[in-house]
Design an enzyme around this catalytic site. Structure first.
Site, short mmCIF file in Angstrom:
data_model
loop_
_atom_site.label_atom_id
_atom_site.label_comp_id
_atom_site.label_asym_id
_atom_site.label_seq_id
_atom_site.Cartn_x
_atom_site.Cartn_y
_atom_site.Cartn_z
N TYR A 139 3.05 2.13 -4.86
CA TYR A 139 3.76 3.07 -6.05
C TYR A 139 5.01 2.02 -6.64
CZ TYR A 139 5.45 7.68 -7.27
OH TYR A 139 6.00 8.73 -7.95
N ALA A 167 0.79 -1.25 -0.01
CA ALA A 167 0.30 -0.13 -0.06
C ALA A 167 0.93 1.27 -0.04
CB ALA A 167 -0.90 0.14 1.22
N SER A 168 0.37 2.42 -0.56
CA SER A 168 1.08 3.82 -0.59
C SER A 168 2.19 3.58 -1.26
CB SER A 168 1.24 4.25 0.78
OG SER A 168 0.06 4.55 1.52
N GLY A 169 3.47 3.59 -0.73
CA GLY A 169 4.74 3.53 -1.47
C GLY A 169 4.76 1.92 -1.87
#
Length: 647
Positions: A436, A431-433
Site C-alpha cells: 500500500y 506486502a499488504s500495507g
C-alpha cells in the site's frame, strides 16, 4: 475504537520487524548505470525473466537504468587526497595498512541502521563492502557465514555487493562452519570457500509448512468467526480449517518453486555445475563436507586457523606474526568522505520503513520495533519542504499492519511524489500495507524474490461463549444502538444482521485497497483484480503483472531516482539516511514505560483477544526455510504469538 489491519505475517522468510527513529547520516553509492538488456548482468548473474508463465504479460526491464556498480580506479591526485585524509583520521578509525576486513554474517539481519543490537545491519554490511573496495588499507575480505536469519531479498542484496566488491580486484574468501541453503547461497559468490572438517552440511532442500488451529479451538470452546476477501488469504484458513486450501497450496507452491529455481540457477552459474547435478546432490541427502569438496561446491576443507595461514601466505606475512585484521564494528566507523566517496552537490534521501505498521507507538513496542505512521509522516513532510534533496527513496521491509496508518502514509507519499521523484525499494517483503505504501511512489523496485502484493483483507473475531461456560465466567452488556455490541460481545456469535455488516466492512475495505492499487499503477480494476485476491507474489512475477516496475536492489532504485531527478547517471550522489538507531537513553526510556504500563496493557490485550475487529492480510505460520532449519518451536504457540502481535 475499531481498527483495520493490512498484514502479511510469518511467511517464507525470516523477517526483521525493527524501525529506527529519525536522524540524518550520509551515505554514497557510485554507479554507472546503463539501459541495455542482456541475458546476464554485469556480475554474470542471470537476469529475471520478462514474462510470467501464468499471466503471459511482459514488462520492459530496459526502461530504467540497471544501477550496476562500476569500479573506477583512482587517479594519482585522488589517491593523494585519500592518503592525506587517512593520515589525519581519528584514532578509532585507523588500522594497519594491508589488513583483512573480517566480516561475520550470523543471525538476524535487519534493514535498519542499528548500533545497540546484536542484529546485523544490512545498510552497514553493504556500506562496508563498498568502502573496502576503495580503501587502500584493506587487502581483502574474510567472510564468516553462519546460521543466517533473513529473507531472500536481503540475501540477494548481500550477494550482489560481494560480486561488486570482486570488481576491485581484491580477494574475498568465505568460511562456512554451518552450511545450509542460505549460507551457501552467499558463500558461493566468494572467490574461494572453505569449511571445517566438522561443518554442519544441510543442503537438503526447501520446504513450506502451514499450521492450523481449528482443532485446538474446538477443544477449548473458541469459535473464530472469519470473513475473508481474497481467495488466497490464509489466515482465515488457519483459524477455521484443519488443512490447507487448494488456493493456498497453489500460491505457496508457486512461491517455493520460484525460490528453488533461483537458488539452483545462481549456484549453477557461480560454480559451473549443471543444475541436474546440484539437484542430485540435494536429493541424495549428502551431509559430508568431503562430498561438497568432491563435487566442487567448496574450495577445500580447512579449519579457521588454516585459512588464516593461507591469508598470511597470500599477503607475504610470516606465520609467526598475527594476521592484521579489522572487524565489522570498527570498520563501520570509517567515513565514506575519508575515502573520497562523497558528493555534496546532489543529495538523495532514504527513508526506511521496517516492521509491522502501527498508527501510534504501542505499549509493548520498544523504540524502532515498528513503522509508526506518525513518525514516518513527519519525516516525509520534512523532506518534502527541504530543497536540498533531489529525490527520495522509500526503503520498505514490511508485512503490513494497520490499514488506516497505511492509507495515511500512502497519502503523504503521494503528496511527496508530486513535489519530487519518489522511488520505492523493496527488501525481503513489502506486502499488504507494505505494498500500500509502495504503490504511491513514481516507480517500484523489488528484488527477484521479494514477497509483495497480498492485496486482500481478512476480518474476524473470536466467539468465546463456550470457553466462558467451561470456566464459569459470565459477561453481560447493556447497550444502545443496533450494532453497539458487534465487537464487544465476544461471549456470543454474531447475529445475522451483525454478520452482514461485518462482511460488508471487509468487502468495502478490499475494494478501496484494490481500486487505489489500480489507480496508482495505471491499471483497470479488472486487471488489478487478477493480481489481487490476497495473493502474494515474488518480485519477478509481480513485475510481469504490473505491480512492480523493475527488478533489482537499492543500487537500481538510486539509479532510477537519479534518472527521474535529471541527474546524469555517471555523476556521484550522496545518499542521506534519514533513519538512525535509538540512543541507549531512548531504549531505556521505552523499557521503563513498558514496565510501568504492563498491567494495564495485559488487561487490554485480554479484552482484545475476544473482541478484535481487525481486518488483516496475513500468511501466519508459513515458513520456507532450509530443511534442517525448520522451526523447532511449538507451532500453536507461534501462531498465537503472531495473532497477538497483530492486535
Amino acid at each position: 475504537m475499531s481498527k483495520l489491519l493490512f498484514r502479511c505475517g510469518r511467511h517464507l522468510s525470516s523477517l526483521s520487524l525493527d524501525h529506527s527513529a529519525s536522524a540524518i547520516r550520509g551515505r554514497l553509492y557510485i554507479f554507472t548505470p546503463n539501459f541495455r538488456v542482456f541475458s546476464t548482468d554485469s556480475n554474470g548473474e542471470t537476469k529475471p525473466d520478462t514474462t510470467n508463465g501464468g499471466n503471459g504479460s511482459a514488462y520492459d526491464d530496459g526502461k530504467y537504468p540497471t544501477g550496476d556498480f562500476v569500479y573506477r580506479p583512482r587517479t594519482a591526485w585522488e589517491e593523494f587526497l585519500v592518503t592525506t585524509r587517512l593520515f589525519f583520521a581519528l584514532p578509532w578509525r585507523r588500522f594497519q595498512s594491508g589488513s583483512v576486513l573480517k566480516l561475520v554474517l550470523r543471525g538476524e539481519i535487519t534493514d535498519q541502521l542499528r548500533n545497540f543490537s546484536r542484529a546485523i545491519s544490512l545498510p552497514q554490511i553493504c556500506g562496508n563492502f563498498e568502502k573496502a573496495a576503495y580503501d587502500p588499507r584493506v587487502a581483502g575480505i574474510y567472510l564468516h557465514i553462519d546460521n543466517l536469519s533473513c529473507g531472500w531479498g536481503k540475501l540477494d542484496e548481500i550477494r550482489r555487493h560481494i560480486l561488486d566488491f570482486k570488481k576491485s580486484g581484491k580477494f574475498i574468501i568465505g568460511y562456512v562452519p554451518t552450511c545450509g541453503v542460505k549460507e551457501y547461497y552467499i558463500g558461493s559468490a566468494c572467490e574461494e570457500l572453505y569449511a571445517p572438517p566438522s561443518a554442519y552440511v544441510g543442503l537438503y532442500g526447501f520446504l513450506v509448512q502451514a499450521s492450523f488451529l481449528s482443532g485446538v479451538f474446538e477443544k477449548i470452546g473458541v469459535e473464530p468467526q472469519v470473513e475473508r476477501v481474497g481467495k488466497y488469504k490464509s489466515v482465515g484458513d488457519q483459524l477455521t480449517h484443519k488443512s490447507m486450501s487448494d488456493e493456498n497450496h497453489e500460491m505457496l507452491a508457486s512461491l517455493l518453486d520460484n525460490i528453488y529455481r533461483n537458488w539452483l540457477d545462481k549456484i549453477s552459474l557461480a560454480k559451473g555445475i549443471q543444475k541436474e547435478d546440484i539437484e542430485n546432490f540435494i536429493n541424495e541427502g549428502a551431509h559430508q563436507v568431503e562430498r561438497m569438496k568432491k563435487e566442487g561446491l567448496i574450495t577445500d576443507i580447512k579449519y579457521d586457523d588454516e585459512v588464516m595461514d593461507l591469508l598470511r601466505t597470500r599477503l607475504g606475512i610470516p606465520h609467526t606474526k598475527l594476521l592484521p585484521t579489522v572487524g565489522y564494528r570498527k570498520y563501520c566507523n570509517v567515513r565514506r568522505s575519508t575515502l573520497g566517496l562523497t558528493s555534496s552537490k546532489d543529495l538523495i534521501a532514504i527513508i526506511r520503513a521496517s516492521g509491522s505498521i502501527s498508527r501510534t507507538q504501542g505499549r509493548f513496542n520498544a523504540p524502532s520495533s515498528r513503522i509508526i505512521a506518525e513518525q514516518f509522516i513527519q519525516k516525509i513532510r520534512r523532506v518534502k519542504v527541504s530543497k536540498k534533496y533531489k529525490a527520495v527513496i522509500i526503503r520498505i521491509d514490511s508485512p503490513g499492519g494497520d490499514a488506516l496508518a497505511s492509507d495515511l502514509m500512502w497519502r503523504e507519499i503521494k503528496l511527496l511524489a508530486a513535489a519530487k521523484p519518489v522511488i520505492a525499494s523493496m527488501s525481503d517483503v513489502a506486502a499488504s500495507g507494505g505494498y500500500y505504501m509502495a504503490m504511491a511512489a513514481d516507480a517500484i523496485v523489488a528484488e527477484k524474490l521479494t514477497l509483495t502484493g497480498s492485496i486482500g483483507v481478512v476480518t474476524g473475531k473470536f466467539n468465546l461463549g463456550k470457553l466462558y461456560e467451561y470456566i464459569g465466567f459470565n459477561k453481560e452488556i447493556i447497550s444502545r444502538g443496533k450494532y453497539a455490541e458487534i465487537f464487544a460481545a465476544e461471549h456470543r456469535p454474531f447475529r445475522a444482521d451483525e454478520a452482514e455488516l461485518f462482511s460488508k466492512r471487509a468487502h468495502d475495505m478490499y475494494k478501496q485497497f484494490r481500486d487505489k492499487a489500480a489507480s496508482s499503477r495505471s491499471m483497470t480494476v479488472d486487471k488489478m483484480e487478477q493480481a489481487a485476491q490476497g495473493r502474494v507474489w515474488v518480485g519477478q512475477d509481480a513485475a510481469s503483472l504490473g505491480l512492480v516496475d523493475a527488478i533489482g536492489g537499492l543500487s537500481r532504485a538510486i539509479a532510477i531516482a537519479k534518472q527521474k531527478a535529471n541527474i546524469p547517471l555517471e555523476r556521484q550522489v550522496t545518499v542521506v539516511e534519514l533513519s538512525q538507531p535509538p540512543s541507549p537513553l531512548e531504549m531505556l526510556s521505552g523499557m521503563g514505560d513498558t514496565f510501568v504500563e504492563a498491567e494495564e496493557a495485559v488487561k487490554d490485550l485480554i479484552h482484545e483477544m475476544g473482541s478484535s475487529d481487525a481486518i488483516q492480510a496475513r500468511m501466519d505460520g508459513i515458513l520456507v526455510e532450509k530443511f534442517e532449519g525448520a522451526s523447532h518451536t511449538n507451532s500453536v504457540l507461534t501462531l498465537l504469538k503472531d495473532y497477538l502481535r497483530s492486535l
